[in-house]
Structure formats: structure tokens, C-alpha cells
Design a protein around this motif. Structure first.
Motif, PDB file in Angstrom:
ATOM      1  N   TYR A   1       9.110-121.641  16.679  1.00  0.00           N
ATOM      2  CA  TYR A   1       8.033-121.377  15.721  1.00  0.00           C
ATOM      3  C   TYR A   1       8.305-120.084  14.958  1.00  0.00           C
ATOM      4  CZ  TYR A   1       3.561-119.973  13.755  1.00  0.00           C
ATOM      5  OH  TYR A   1       2.588-119.566  12.887  1.00  0.00           O
ATOM      6  N   ILE A   2       8.177-120.156  13.619  1.00  0.00           N
ATOM      7  CA  ILE A   2       8.180-118.982  12.745  1.00  0.00           C
ATOM      8  C   ILE A   2       7.020-119.157  11.766  1.00  0.00           C
ATOM      9  CG2 ILE A   2       9.439-117.550  11.107  1.00  0.00           C
ATOM     10  CD1 ILE A   2      12.028-118.767  12.057  1.00  0.00           C
ATOM     11  N   GLY A   3       6.195-118.137  11.618  1.00  0.00           N
ATOM     12  CA  GLY A   3       5.062-118.251  10.701  1.00  0.00           C
ATOM     13  C   GLY A   3       4.753-116.943  10.006  1.00  0.00           C
ATOM     14  N   VAL A   4       4.003-117.028   8.928  1.00  0.00           N
ATOM     15  CA  VAL A   4       3.574-115.822   8.237  1.00  0.00           C
ATOM     16  C   VAL A   4       2.550-115.077   9.092  1.00  0.00           C
ATOM     17  CG1 VAL A   4       4.101-116.410   5.847  1.00  0.00           C
ATOM     18  CG2 VAL A   4       2.015-117.295   6.881  1.00  0.00           C
ATOM     19  N   SER A   5       2.569-113.749   8.963  1.00  0.00           N
ATOM     20  CA  SER A   5       1.726-112.897   9.820  1.00  0.00           C
ATOM     21  C   SER A   5       0.343-112.679   9.223  1.00  0.00           C
ATOM     22  CB  SER A   5       2.408-111.542  10.029  1.00  0.00           C
ATOM     23  OG  SER A   5       2.699-110.941   8.764  1.00  0.00           O
ATOM     24  N   ASP A   6      -0.315-113.786   8.889  1.00  0.00           N
ATOM     25  CA  ASP A   6      -1.672-113.695   8.364  1.00  0.00           C
ATOM     26  C   ASP A   6      -2.500-114.840   8.947  1.00  0.00           C
ATOM     27  OD1 ASP A   6      -0.926-115.976   6.918  1.00  0.00           O
ATOM     28  OD2 ASP A   6      -0.589-114.870   5.055  1.00  0.00           O
ATOM     29  N   GLY A   7      -3.698-115.024   8.433  1.00  0.00           N
ATOM     30  CA  GLY A   7      -4.579-116.043   8.980  1.00  0.00           C
ATOM     31  C   GLY A   7      -4.008-117.447   8.903  1.00  0.00           C
ATOM     32  N   TYR A   8      -3.234-117.729   7.848  1.00  0.00           N
ATOM     33  CA  TYR A   8      -2.651-119.064   7.701  1.00  0.00           C
ATOM     34  C   TYR A   8      -1.649-119.330   8.827  1.00  0.00           C
ATOM     35  CZ  TYR A   8      -0.587-123.163   5.401  1.00  0.00           C
ATOM     36  OH  TYR A   8      -0.157-124.436   5.107  1.00  0.00           O
ATOM     37  N   GLY A   9      -0.708-118.404   8.998  1.00  0.00           N
ATOM     38  CA  GLY A   9       0.310-118.590  10.011  1.00  0.00           C
ATOM     39  C   GLY A   9      -0.249-118.551  11.424  1.00  0.00           C
ATOM     40  N   GLU A  10      -1.112-117.576  11.690  1.00  0.00           N
ATOM     41  CA  GLU A  10      -1.656-117.450  13.031  1.00  0.00           C
ATOM     42  C   GLU A  10      -2.615-118.593  13.363  1.00  0.00           C
ATOM     43  OE1 GLU A  10      -0.652-114.864  15.504  1.00  0.00           O
ATOM     44  OE2 GLU A  10       0.834-115.442  14.009  1.00  0.00           O
ATOM     45  N   GLY A  11      -3.314-119.086  12.344  1.00  0.00           N
ATOM     46  CA  GLY A  11      -4.178-120.247  12.557  1.00  0.00           C
ATOM     47  C   GLY A  11      -3.369-121.460  12.966  1.00  0.00           C
ATOM     48  N   TYR A  12      -2.211-121.636  12.311  1.00  0.00           N
ATOM     49  CA  TYR A  12      -1.330-122.736  12.672  1.00  0.00           C
ATOM     50  C   TYR A  12      -0.760-122.545  14.071  1.00  0.00           C
ATOM     51  CZ  TYR A  12      -0.693-126.299   9.086  1.00  0.00           C
ATOM     52  OH  TYR A  12      -0.867-127.387   8.265  1.00  0.00           O
ATOM     53  N   TYR A  13      -0.343-121.295  14.382  1.00  0.00           N
ATOM     54  CA  TYR A  13       0.231-121.069  15.709  1.00  0.00           C
ATOM     55  C   TYR A  13      -0.791-121.365  16.803  1.00  0.00           C
ATOM     56  CZ  TYR A  13       2.340-119.108  19.826  1.00  0.00           C
ATOM     57  OH  TYR A  13       2.844-118.970  21.089  1.00  0.00           O
TER      58      TYR A  13
ATOM     59  N   ALA B   1      18.345-118.500  19.319  1.00  0.00           N
ATOM     60  CA  ALA B   1      18.756-118.115  20.675  1.00  0.00           C
ATOM     61  C   ALA B   1      18.082-118.958  21.750  1.00  0.00           C
ATOM     62  CB  ALA B   1      18.444-116.641  20.909  1.00  0.00           C
ATOM     63  N   THR B   2      16.927-119.567  21.429  1.00  0.00           N
ATOM     64  CA  THR B   2      16.233-120.421  22.413  1.00  0.00           C
ATOM     65  C   THR B   2      16.702-121.872  22.336  1.00  0.00           C
ATOM     66  OG1 THR B   2      14.370-120.966  20.939  1.00  0.00           O
ATOM     67  CG2 THR B   2      14.196-118.927  22.233  1.00  0.00           C
ATOM     68  N   ASN B   3      17.577-122.159  21.382  1.00  0.00           N
ATOM     69  CA  ASN B   3      18.178-123.494  21.226  1.00  0.00           C
ATOM     70  C   ASN B   3      17.139-124.615  21.178  1.00  0.00           C
ATOM     71  OD1 ASN B   3      20.387-125.257  20.943  1.00  0.00           O
ATOM     72  ND2 ASN B   3      20.440-125.674  23.144  1.00  0.00           N
ATOM     73  N   PRO B   4      16.157-124.520  20.284  1.00  0.00           N
ATOM     74  CA  PRO B   4      15.129-125.570  20.230  1.00  0.00           C
ATOM     75  C   PRO B   4      15.637-126.838  19.559  1.00  0.00           C
ATOM     76  CG  PRO B   4      14.803-124.022  18.447  1.00  0.00           C
ATOM     77  CD  PRO B   4      15.944-123.478  19.274  1.00  0.00           C
ATOM     78  N   ASP B   5      15.020-127.961  19.920  1.00  0.00           N
ATOM     79  CA  ASP B   5      15.375-129.234  19.276  1.00  0.00           C
ATOM     80  C   ASP B   5      15.026-129.213  17.790  1.00  0.00           C
ATOM     81  OD1 ASP B   5      16.139-130.217  21.764  1.00  0.00           O
ATOM     82  OD2 ASP B   5      14.157-131.074  22.163  1.00  0.00           O
ATOM     83  N   ALA B   6      13.941-128.502  17.442  1.00  0.00           N
ATOM     84  CA  ALA B   6      13.485-128.425  16.053  1.00  0.00           C
ATOM     85  C   ALA B   6      12.741-127.107  15.875  1.00  0.00           C
ATOM     86  CB  ALA B   6      12.581-129.607  15.721  1.00  0.00           C
ATOM     87  N   VAL B   7      12.451-126.775  14.614  1.00  0.00           N
ATOM     88  CA  VAL B   7      11.718-125.550  14.305  1.00  0.00           C
ATOM     89  C   VAL B   7      10.547-125.887  13.398  1.00  0.00           C
ATOM     90  CG1 VAL B   7      11.807-123.247  13.264  1.00  0.00           C
ATOM     91  CG2 VAL B   7      13.792-124.124  14.514  1.00  0.00           C
ATOM     92  N   PHE B   8       9.409-125.265  13.683  1.00  0.00           N
ATOM     93  CA  PHE B   8       8.225-125.420  12.836  1.00  0.00           C
ATOM     94  C   PHE B   8       7.976-124.107  12.104  1.00  0.00           C
ATOM     95  CE2 PHE B   8       3.644-125.198  12.022  1.00  0.00           C
ATOM     96  CZ  PHE B   8       3.461-126.381  11.326  1.00  0.00           C
ATOM     97  N   ILE B   9       7.855-124.186  10.789  1.00  0.00           N
ATOM     98  CA  ILE B   9       7.588-123.013   9.954  1.00  0.00           C
ATOM     99  C   ILE B   9       6.189-123.124   9.386  1.00  0.00           C
ATOM    100  CG2 ILE B   9       8.254-121.745   7.874  1.00  0.00           C
ATOM    101  CD1 ILE B   9      11.125-122.777   8.333  1.00  0.00           C
ATOM    102  N   ALA B  10       5.357-122.137   9.675  1.00  0.00           N
ATOM    103  CA  ALA B  10       3.985-122.131   9.154  1.00  0.00           C
ATOM    104  C   ALA B  10       3.892-121.098   8.035  1.00  0.00           C
ATOM    105  CB  ALA B  10       2.992-121.798  10.262  1.00  0.00           C
ATOM    106  N   SER B  11       4.087-121.573   6.823  1.00  0.00           N
ATOM    107  CA  SER B  11       4.036-120.702   5.655  1.00  0.00           C
ATOM    108  C   SER B  11       3.618-121.552   4.461  1.00  0.00           C
ATOM    109  CB  SER B  11       5.404-120.051   5.414  1.00  0.00           C
ATOM    110  OG  SER B  11       5.332-119.086   4.385  1.00  0.00           O
TER     111      SER B  11
END
Length: 212
Positions: free
Chosen positions: A19-31, A67-77
Motif C-alpha cells: 500500500y502507498i497512499g497520499v498523506s491526507d484524508g483521501y489516502g488515509e480514508g482508503y487505508y 522489499a516486502t515482495n507483494p503480489d500487487a500494490v494498491f495506490i490511494a491517490s
């Protein structure tokens, strides 16, 4: 939106998700939603990396995810800032699937990201696939009406964010026309009638989907 994309991710056979997301309400809401829903769908979220919309690099966050070798990545932006982490992941050799949010549904995202955002997967509204629908499909007709009106007024193509406002006005116009038959504008009775009609509205085809 989070529920829809996570169900799709789980159906795809993915088990671990960076998971990678923006550090605001949108990203944190998604996380918050992603971390809440993931366990019940058999998904393990491996990271919680954040970046600011104004940042010029997300390399550090991308490397931590890889580094965590995930199967996929989710971007919340949303918008063009959503290009940054996907670009960083691809430039550092990450070859897995990358999922985004409906906030990337714009020409600007595609133009800025180019080949780096090719293959990004997101859940979206009817607006984003209207050109693939038959000409007589009610979702396409709703989109065509909006786009035609917008282009006539502004001389350029709209994006999904303009469609959000158009849909709100569409619902209001429909409800107001009915409320006017029973009450006078500006009165408590009219406001109540307007609210009731907004809540009762069924089978209204919009850019965002079906209002039921």
C-alpha cells in the motif's frame, strides 16, 4: 469503491498487497478501509507507505513496498500525483499488478504517466466506459448529454469530477420539479418535499451509476 476493488483483487488470486497512499484524508480514508476489509477477503496488507501530493519523488516508499515482495500494490491517490508512486515502482523493476482508485480517471493522468501507468487497474463509474456501451444505453446517453453540454459551454472535454456535480444537479432538478407540485420554494414544506423526492428517486441513470 474500496470494497469493489478489493473484491476484484481477491478474485484475481492475489494474497499480499503493498500500500502507498497520499498523506491526507483521501489516502488515509482508503487505508482505513483497505486494512479493515482485507483480512476478510484473504488479503494481507504488507505496507502503509505515504507521500504528500506535492512531493517530487516516491522512490523511498516504492523501495520499502518492493522489499516486502507483494503480489500487487494498491495506490490511494488522485489526479496526476497518483503517477508518482506507480512511476517509481516501475522504474525500480516492480512487475506486479498495480491497482489505483477512481481518482485517476482523467486524461492528465494518462498523458503524464505514459507507459509507466499502462495496465493500472481501478474501479470506476459508468462515465469512464461510456464509449464502449451501445449508443442507446441509458448510461451512455447520460454521459453524452453531460459531455455535449460541457463542451458547448467550455470548449473542452470534461473529466469525471465535473460529472459528479452534473449528477448532483440532475438529481436536484428531478426532485425539485416534483416538489414544486406540492409546496412553495423557501418553505419548510418545500424543503421536506425536496428531501423526500431525493430519497425516493429510483432508476435515475447518471454518469456515476444508477441512483436507486
Amino acid at each position: 469503491m474500496a470494497t469493489a476493488i478489493l473484491k476484484y483483487i481477491a478474485k484475481s488470486g492475489i494474497k499480499t498487497l503493498g500500500y502507498i497512499g497520499v498523506s491526507d484524508g483521501y489516502g488515509e480514508g482508503y487505508y482505513k478501509e483497505v486494512s479493515r476489509l482485507a483480512p476478510g477477503l484473504g488479503l494481507t496488507v504488507t505496507t502503509h507507505e505515504v507521500y504528500a501530493r506535492s512531493d517530487t519523488s516516491a522512490t523511498g516508499q516504492a523501495l520499502k513496498v518492493i522489499a516486502t515482495n507483494p503480489d500487487a500494490v494498491f495506490i490511494a491517490s488522485a489526479g496526476t500525483p497518483a503517477v508518482l508512486p506507480q512511476e517509481a515502482l516501475r522504474s525500480r523493476g516492480y512487475a506486479g499488478k498495480i491497482f489505483q482508485t477512481h481518482g485517476v480517471a482523467s486524461e492528465e493522468f494518462i498523458k503524464l504517466g505514459g507507459a509507466n501507468v499502462e495496465g493500472a487497474i481501478f474501479t470506476g463509474e459508468a462515465f469512464t466506459i461510456a464509449d464502449d456501451l451501445p449508443a442507446d444505453d441509458p448510461f451512455r446517453q447520460a454521459r453524452d448529454e453531460f459531455v455535449s453540454s460541457y463542451e458547448k459551454a467550455n470548449g473542452q472535454k470534461p473529466n469525471i469530477f465535473g460529472a459528479h456535480l452534473w449528477d448532483a444537479v440532475t438529481l436536484f432538478k428531478r426532485a425539485a420539479a416534483i416538489a414544486l407540485k406540492t409546496a412553495k420554494p423557501g418553505t419548510p414544506e418545500f424543503r421536506a418535499a425536496l428531501r423526500d423526492e431525493l430519497e425516493r428517486g429510483k432508476d435515475v441513470y447518471l454518469n456515476n451509476g444508477l441512483s436507486t
